[in-house]
Design a protein around this motif. Structure first.
Motif, mmCIF file in Angstrom:
data_model
loop_
_atom_site.group_PDB
_atom_site.id
_atom_site.type_symbol
_atom_site.label_atom_id
_atom_site.label_comp_id
_atom_site.label_asym_id
_atom_site.label_seq_id
_atom_site.Cartn_x
_atom_site.Cartn_y
_atom_site.Cartn_z
ATOM 1 N N PRO A 41 55.538 33.508 10.316
ATOM 2 C CA PRO A 41 55.905 34.541 9.346
ATOM 3 C C PRO A 41 54.673 35.069 8.615
ATOM 4 O O PRO A 41 53.745 34.313 8.337
ATOM 5 C CB PRO A 41 56.837 33.806 8.370
ATOM 6 N N LYS A 65 45.997 30.323 14.041
ATOM 7 C CA LYS A 65 46.821 29.117 14.184
ATOM 8 C C LYS A 65 46.477 28.338 15.448
ATOM 9 O O LYS A 65 46.348 28.906 16.536
ATOM 10 C CB LYS A 65 48.311 29.495 14.264
ATOM 11 N N SER A 116 51.490 23.520 5.239
ATOM 12 C CA SER A 116 51.097 22.929 3.951
ATOM 13 C C SER A 116 49.576 22.908 3.811
ATOM 14 O O SER A 116 49.035 23.191 2.747
ATOM 15 C CB SER A 116 51.611 21.485 3.850
ATOM 16 N N VAL A 142 51.121 30.265 2.750
ATOM 17 C CA VAL A 142 49.849 30.781 2.236
ATOM 18 C C VAL A 142 50.119 31.916 1.248
ATOM 19 O O VAL A 142 49.536 31.968 0.159
ATOM 20 C CB VAL A 142 48.953 31.285 3.397
ATOM 21 N N GLY A 175 55.781 18.362 12.134
ATOM 22 C CA GLY A 175 55.501 17.174 11.325
ATOM 23 C C GLY A 175 54.013 16.966 11.135
ATOM 24 O O GLY A 175 53.562 15.907 10.694
ATOM 25 N N PRO A 200 50.815 23.481 15.740
ATOM 26 C CA PRO A 200 52.195 23.944 15.929
ATOM 27 C C PRO A 200 53.010 23.807 14.642
ATOM 28 O O PRO A 200 52.754 22.907 13.837
ATOM 29 C CB PRO A 200 52.741 23.039 17.031
ATOM 30 N N ALA A 201 53.964 24.717 14.440
ATOM 31 C CA ALA A 201 54.803 24.705 13.226
ATOM 32 C C ALA A 201 56.059 23.875 13.478
ATOM 33 O O ALA A 201 56.547 23.786 14.598
ATOM 34 C CB ALA A 201 55.182 26.130 12.849
ATOM 35 N N GLY A 202 56.551 23.240 12.415
ATOM 36 C CA GLY A 202 57.756 22.417 12.543
ATOM 37 C C GLY A 202 57.509 21.225 13.448
ATOM 38 O O GLY A 202 58.386 20.773 14.180
#
Ligand SMILES: C[C@@](CO)(OP(=O)(O)O)[C@H](O)COP(=O)(O)OP(=O)(O)OC[C@H]1O[C@@H](n2ccc(N)nc2=O)[C@H](O)[C@@H]1O
Ligand SMILES: Nc1ncnc2c1ncn2[C@@H]1O[C@H](COP(=O)(O)OP(=O)(O)O)[C@@H](O)[C@H]1O
Length: 325
Positions: free
Chosen positions: A85, A115, A127, A92, A122, A118-120
């Motif tokens: 997103p 990036k 963050s 951010v 853990g 990877p997102a999601g």
């Protein structure tokens, strides 16, 4: 206008116990987190306009990451799993908005986010990006002695954000014992050099969704033995004491993770477990050589479909490079 650049690291939860559910929708956690050298790239520029602009791209390219994951990124199409997103749901943007509000900053920021994490997964990528963004913003504006305000902003953005702020800020090794909902930190003064194989299985898990499936243990395991082994750099005892209480609830949502853990185990990575609420799994390697060999072997067995990397604990904070206007 001034530009700041840095490389926010991911984290692994080497030990994660959940002693209690709280009344505010969160859980008390007892975790040992270590930053690893799997990093995003962040560039923040101060701009005169009172807004926050963000662009995000995968490195080295979306096609390359999608290829490893077995996803179609043809004709400029970004697969759903790799969509980052760029509005105010990006941590951010939220963190920089909170920064501007807290310090009454009238000017804005232009952010370029590269990036790799990877997102999601853990691995705390979002963050870490958020924590490093406010650290960069404080440096751009030459605000000194603001660590308490930054810590307040960080914990308002997410429970894991203060850990990454501490790693952005400090000269000590980037590992910490975290309690409370994750925001109460005791930095660990020594951090052994550990090599891991990290595997992300092309599926993300929602942190809230995994916590919702958790049965809080009647007799929580203490992190004391793990911490003792970690402080001594005793790899064998560390391995015996590692655990992650969120494994079971994550497996309820994504039973296929068992096969991935089994593949890591079969290659000689012992122990292996989930990081945070998953979906990424990791195993402790004996050394860099073993980690590299295992990644090579798993690449032929598991790819495409799984993002595989050798990762290592990071010994010191990542510097922020400032380019004056
Ligand atoms: C599980 C952990 C372990 O390090 O990491 P991730 O898997 O997210 O990386 C953390 O506890 C995640 O921290 P973070 O991802 O910052 O979570 P937050 O945004 O604060 O909260 C998202 C949601 O997770 C749940 N949550 C989070 C933290 C916590 N101590 N107890 C909770 O119950 C709540 O349902 C909350 O609404
Ligand atoms: N800077 C960011 N990078 C990646 N994902 C982000 C970012 N900001 C917000 N998100 C959203 O946050 C969610 C997961 O964040 P992340 O910290 O990567 O996962 P986890 O909580 O598993 O460590 C994703 O759903 C993603 O859409």
């Amino acid at each position: 206008m001034t530009i700041a650049r840095t490389s926010p690291p991911a984290k692994l939860n080497l030990f994660l116990e959940i002693p209690a559910r709280r009344d505010d929708g969160y859980h008390e956690i007892d975790t040992v987190m270590a930053a690893i050298d799997w990093r995003d790239e962040l560039e923040i520029e101060s701009i005169p306009q009172p807004r926050i602009e963000l662009t995000a791209d995968w490195l080295p390219s979306v096609e390359s990451v999608a290829g490893e994951l077995g996803l179609d990124a043809g004709a400029g199409r970004v697969p759903e799993l790799l969509r980052i997103p760029t509005d105010d749901s990006n941590l951010v943007v939220r963190a920089l908005a909170a920064f501007r509000a807290s310090f009454g900053v009238k000017t804005g920021f232009r952010v370029r986010l590269g990036k790799r994490i990877p997102a999601g997964a853990g691995m705390g990528g979002a963050s870490s990006d958020a924590a490093h963004a406010i650290d960069c913003a404080a440096q751009i504006h030459q605000f000194d002695n603001v660590s308490e305000v930054l810590h307040g902003i960080a914990s308002s953005i997410g429970s894991d954000v203060p850990f990454f702020l501490a790693t952005a800020d400090s000269q000590s090794p980037m590992a910490a014992h975290a309690t409370g909902r994750g925001e109460l930190l005791s930095p660990l003064k020594t951090c052994p050099s550990i090599h891991f194989v990290v595997a992300y299985p092309s599926t993300s898990l929602s942190t809230a969704g995994v916590y919702a499936q958790l049965n809080v243990p009647q007799q929580p395991v203490s992190s004391a033995s793990f911490l003792q082994a970690f402080r001594r750099g005793d790899r064998e005892r560390m391995g015996k004491a590692m655990m992650n209480r969120l494994t079971e609830p994550a497996l309820k949502i994504l039973p296929q993770l068992n096969e991935l853990l089994e593949s890591l185990w079969q290659c000689g990575l012992q122990p292996c477990q989930l990081t945070g609420s998953g979906s990424a799994c990791f195993g402790l390697a004996k050394d860099a050589e073993q980690a590299k060999e295992i990644v090579k072997r798993l690449e032929t067995e598991l790819q495409p479909g799984v993002l595989l990397r050798v990762a290592q604990t990071v010994p010191a904070a990542t510097p922020i490079e400032i380019e004056p206007s």
